[in-house]
Design an enzyme around this catalytic site. Structure first.
Site, PDB file in Angstrom:
ATOM      1  N   CYS A 174       0.833  -1.194   0.000  1.00  0.00           N
ATOM      2  CA  CYS A 174       0.000   0.000   0.000  1.00  0.00           C
ATOM      3  C   CYS A 174       0.864   1.238   0.000  1.00  0.00           C
ATOM      4  O   CYS A 174       1.024   1.864   1.033  1.00  0.00           O
ATOM      5  CB  CYS A 174      -0.878  -0.006   1.218  1.00  0.00           C
ATOM      6  N   VAL A 175       1.461   1.565  -1.108  1.00  0.00           N
ATOM      7  CA  VAL A 175       2.301   2.755  -1.086  1.00  0.00           C
ATOM      8  C   VAL A 175       1.575   3.925  -1.714  1.00  0.00           C
ATOM      9  O   VAL A 175       0.487   3.752  -2.195  1.00  0.00           O
ATOM     10  CB  VAL A 175       3.643   2.531  -1.794  1.00  0.00           C
TER      11      VAL A 175
END
Lengths: 411, 103
Positions: free
Chosen positions: B102-103
């Site tokens: 989840c960047v």
């Protein structure tokens, strides 16, 4: 007198201090910011230092310049948070009680977590560009370097500002081209991800750019250690890549005070409700910025957007109303792509970065997933906005929650 | 979306073969999925699968480092059990969604 303690005076903590001091009566609420360090760093600017675009003065100001009057500031480390008793203990033993604690202790690079990283080649042939020291040391190294294998490596996920190593690759390509040694520099982008980025469309666009600039991507490389004698990085599945210059994003972790207080996960991030930003374990503890474990980018834009949501929820909490504001994971990142151009991505928990345009009253629109000069100026102007508007918690012409306006799902 | 039959039961999977409903999973199915991936599961594999299913059920973000600290395997051992991209492979066999960073 009721008390709010904000632990950490970085981007998120400073914004919260400004917003809360304005909203809460001074004779009812005491607000205290506690931080270990007196200097505020404009972290997005570190990226430009190795290439001589920014220098130290561009990214450094005293924290006190941004904390409003009427907020107590203590420059000290905290020994432990006792959330069960709503108190924390400073390193000198002083106990401080709070009614509300806001944890904004951020994330730090931890080169000590990779065997061999901080040995004899550290700051000789291995540099990070996530600290002022690393960025300045790399600047000195690059002034004299004559070329070879440049390896850009990300040690582990998650890390701050996910696009920064890509921007570093693009800016390195430009820098070596301009000083006439690009042909002697072999740039490799070595990542634990399966591609240039995590989300499909952005990955496609960024991979194309890397190919265009003759930067090789080596995916699925999970760093185990650095071999100082052979000058290689070694992955857990036994692959070795030689380097003449290694620029690395070390493992990122939350602050040690979180670990000491038993409040974090295995990387010291605090379990946090991803919508309300309340701690999952303590109802009067809230978490903002990189310190939390919410599944979105660790980035200043997230700190800024989530500050609006947290502010609303804190007001509700203080007044005994239900916390209705829900953070959507909104992140917004300019991506420097070299030679005076830039790209822009805007996304949240549910929507990946999409192409289209990004409306911004007065300045935009910017092109999303497009490579344009306007986007580059957006990034350059942002430093001014950061120091003068954003940190002070002033209103900006950008909504905290992501909007679909201008975005195109089918493009 | 597609469907696949494992251990006599038809389940919904994504185009890449990850389970849509992790509750459909049984350990018998895991053995068959593993076979498709060219693996034969040992007790150690199953212990890892149960660990990551447990983490997933609690809504925690899975990382290779966390699995290395699980007490079941170290990171090197995890790579040996599930070669290549261990987190993706193990998630597929454990019947949980493809890990997304989840960047």
């Amino acid at each position: 007198m009721k008390k709010i303690i904000i632990l950490g005076g970085g981007t998120a903590g400073t914004i919260m201090a400004n917003k809360l001091r304005k909203a809460l009566e001074r004779n009812e609420w005491k607000i205290t910011v506690i931080d270990k360090h007196r200097t505020h760093y404009y972290q997005p600017g570190f990226l430009f230092i190795p290439f001589g675009i920014y220098n130290r003065q561009d990214v450094v100001k005293p924290k006190m310049d941004f904390i409003p009057a009427g907020v107590e500031v203590l420059f000290t480390d905290v020994d432990c948070i006792h959330a069960d008793n709503s108190e924390l203990v400073l390193t000198d033993g002083t106990i401080m009680k709070y009614d509300i604690l806001i944890i904004a202790t951020g994330a730090q690079t931890r080169p000590d977590q990779i065997p061999g990283l901080t040995e004899k080649l550290w700051y000789k042939k291995i540099y990070d560009f996530y600290t002022i020291e690393g960025a300045l040391a790399l600047r000195e190294f690059l002034k004299k370097w004559e070329g070879g294998n440049l390896i850009i490596n990300i040690a582990d996920m998650p890390y701050k500002c996910p696009v920064a190593p890509l921007e570093f690759a693009f800016l390195a390509d430009e820098y070596f081209t301009k000083i006439g040694i690009r042909k002697k520099v072999n740039i490799k982008y070595v990542t634990p991800l399966s591609g240039a980025f995590t989300k499909p469309r952005a990955t496609r666009m960024l991979s194309d750019l890397l190919v265009e600039k003759n930067i090789e991507i080596i995916p699925d490389f999970y760093l185990e250690r650095v071999d100082n004698d052979k000058q290689t990085i070694v992955s857990y599945d036994g692959r070795e890549i030689p380097f003449d210059l290694l620029t690395i994003v070390p493992v990122n972790m939350g602050d040690e005070v979180i670990a000491r207080s038993g409040m974090g996960d295995d990387l010291n991030y605090v379990p946090t409700d991803k919508h309300t930003l309340q701690s999952k374990n303590f109802e009067n503890v809230f978490v903002i910025g990189d310190a939390s474990d919410i599944p979105t980018s660790k980035a200043g834009s997230v700190a800024h957007f989530s500050a609006e949501i947290l502010f609303e929820n804190l007001m509700s909490y203080i007044e005994g109303r239900p916390m209705l504001a829900k953070f959507d994971g909104h992140a917004n990142c300019y991506i420097e792509t070299g030679f005076g151009k830039g790209s822009l991505i805007d996304f949240n928990y549910d929507t990946e970065p999409l192409p289209g345009t990004f409306p911004l009253p007065g300045i935009g629109p910017f092109g999303l997933l497009k490579n344009t000069k306007t986007n580059h100026y957006g990034k350059i102007m942002f430093r001014w906005i950061y120091w003068h508007i954003l940190l002070k918690g002033k209103e900006m012409p950008i909504e905290p929650l992501m909007t679909m306006a201008g975005k195109c799902k089918k493009c | 979306m597609a469907s696949k039959t494992y251990a006599g039961k038809t389940v919904e999977v994504t185009d890449e073969g990850y389970f849509v409903n992790s509750s459909d999973w049984t350990v018998e199915m895991a053995h068959e999925i593993a076979k498709e991936e060219g693996l034969s599961l040992t007790d150690k594999h199953v212990a890892v699968l149960n660990f990551i299913r447990d983490k997933h059920a609690k809504g925690e973000v899975l990382t290779i480092r966390a699995i290395g600290k699980s007490g079941i395997v170290d990171i090197k051992g995890f790579y040996e059990l599930f070669p290549g991209s261990p987190l993706k492979l193990a998630s597929k066999i454990a019947g949980i969604p493809k890990p997304s960073s989840c960047v």
